[in-house]
Design an enzyme around this catalytic site. Structure first.
Site: not given
Ligand code: IFM
Length: 498
Positions: A221, A405
């Site tokens: 990210e 994710e």
């Molecule tokens: O916890 C975070 C992760 O580190 C990066 N993506 C989103 C998740 C939830 O906020």
């Protein structure tokens, strides 16, 4: 859930993790928003809503990777153990001043550094095919450059070997936001040299782990780090300067490209790519088309285009509503000859983090159009996943995709272990993933965020995202109801309608 609350605070420390869903500009009542939405054209697939899941289970292709994810600072703890150096998150969380809502740090977190063997056993019990974790740069190079810390390498070797023993494929992220503090002191991601430092660090990792057949990920990210860290100031290093944020975008992408090249030069096994968090956006007013296009550029194309097309969109940076308000000329001057061909070095996989969608109003502000989870930036809308995956496949060259994710925090109204809201969420998103695969999207796996409850950045320990509950007092792990449900999905390689 926070879903009925349409107002969002914009003060510096309660900025949402990823974007400003503000009350500024107002947000129409749900019905009015729905009416406005019906009148406008979504940016991507026209097939995004009129679909209901079949009554029979939806099956996934053989070899589909069912995974779960964590990141180093969020779970490891052991902040000063075995030679680890300080990162910007150590500094930021210790600085006080409301940076972290509960005043906590990741000093201990889920103590995964000492408990990883038991955690790997939990993964085996769950039946995981893949585990995504990140390497902490400051365990490998405590100051971000120069000397290598063997104990740091040994720690990750233990995890990699432990995964192999349990037949779980590693998905290894080289950077999940924990920049070495000395590199931030020298200028951080707005400084071009940080990209070179990162490539050196990656070179060390590839030199040691080049024979590990994994899905390698360069950066997690880059948008969140650049925007929350250098624009909104809500994440480390807590800077509020859009020009620095824009520079942090470019230099992270450059670091990504240099790392892909280093990976190729080492002949590392597996495949490599970035992890991008992407968000379908929709105009909340027929007159907000331009603003919505700008937000799409900032949220999505600013990252997808350079990596997959070798160019930056022209509508992402500037002073129009919805744009990243940095100086476009200053940004252009950062992009040296050859940078874009480096950034677009061929990748073997694209990691996509999907958490939901957003509306865009006439001010170019991201506004709420769907119910949120306890995380008020997370607007839950499973069809948006289908919309996003088909859009990537349609608009860009074909590349294997992994959902790296996807998840929600516990609903505060439910008993922590009886997390039926998470089950509903995951079910609906797995269904949309299966739907996308059926329509030709090369999606090869799905990693739930997160394996364990952990340190949720500026939210500290107030949000629990895990399939496994962690008692942070005793470090006891207890699988939640979703863990059992996910075990069955994995065993069947299929998601049932109920
Ligand atoms: O916890 C975070 C992760 O580190 C990066 N993506 C989103 C998740 C939830 O906020």
């Amino acid at each position: 859930m926070a879903g009925n609350d349409n107002t969002f605070s914009r003060n510096r420390f309660s900025l949402t993790r990823r974007q400003l869903l503000t009350s500024a500009g107002g947000l129409a009542a749900g019905g009015a928003v729905a009416a406005a939405l019906a009148a406008c054209t979504p940016l991507a697939s026209p097939k995004n809503t009129a679909w209901t899941p079949p009554a029979s289970p939806m099956r996934f292709p053989k070899g589909y990777v069912w995974g779960a994810a964590t990141s180093a600072y969020q779970v490891e703890g052991a902040w000063n153990v075995d030679g680890r150096g300080p990162s910007i998150w150590d500094t930021f969380s210790r600085a006080g001043g409301g940076h972290i809502v509960d005043g906590s740090t990741g000093d201990v977190a889920a103590d995964h550094y000492h408990r990883w063997k038991g955690d790997l056993d939990l993964m085996k019990e769950l039946g995981l095919g893949g585990y995504r974790f990140s390497i902490s740069w400051t365990r490998i190079q405590p100051t971000g450059s120069g000397a290598v810390n063997q104990k740091g390498l040994d720690f990750y070797k233990g995890i990699i070997d432990g995964l192999a023993e349990r037949d779980i494929r590693p998905a290894i992220t080289l950077f999940h936001w924990d920049l070495p503090q000395p590199l931030q002191d020298a200028g951080g991601w707005p400084l071009r040299d940080t990209a070179n430092r990162f490539a050196d660090y990656a070179d060390i990792v590839f030199g040691v782990f080049g024979d590990v057949d994994a899905d390698w990920f360069t950066l997690n990210e880059p948008k969140t780090l650049a925007f929350n860290g250098y624009w909104y100031g809500s994440h480390a290093p807590g800077i509020m300067d859009p020009n620095q944020a824009a520079a942090a975008v470019h230099h992270q992408l450059l670091a990504h490209g240099l790392t892909v090249q280093a990976w190729g030069a080492h002949g590392v096994k597996g495949r490599i790519g970035p992890v991008l968090n992407l968000t379908p956006v929709t105009a909340t007013d027929p007159a907000a088309a331009e603003q919505t296009k700008n937000v799409d550029a900032v949220e999505n194309r600013l990252f997808l285009d350079p990596v997959l097309k070798g160019s930056y969109p022209t509508d992402a940076i500037g002073s129009a509503n919805g744009q990243l308000p940095a100086d476009p000329d200053q940004f252009e001057a950062l992009v040296k000859d050859g940078d874009l061909s480096t950034i677009s070095s061929p990748i073997g996989v694209l990691g996509v983090n999907y958490y939901g969608v957003s509306g865009v109003d006439l001010n170019g502000t991201m506004v709420k159009i769907h119910k949120t989870s306890t995380a008020d930036w997370e607007q839950i809308w499973a069809p948006g996943l289908y919309q996003l995956l088909t859009r990537i496949t349609k608009d860009y060259k074909r590349v294997p995709l992994l959902l790296t994710e996807n998840g929600i925090p516990d609903d505060m109204l439910q008993n922590g272990l009886n997390d039926s809201a998470r089950i509903s969420y995951l079910r609906s998103h797995f269904q949309q993933a299966a739907r996308a695969i059926g329509d030709g999207v090369p999606l090869e796996g799905h990693y739930v965020w997160a394996l364990l409850d952990n340190f949720e950045w500026a939210e500290g320990y107030t949000q629990r995202w895990g399939l496994v509950h962690v008692d942070f007092g005793t470090q006891k792990r207890t699988p939640k109801k979703s863990f059992d449900w996910y075990t069955k999905v994995i065993a069947a390689n299929a998601v049932s309608p109920v």
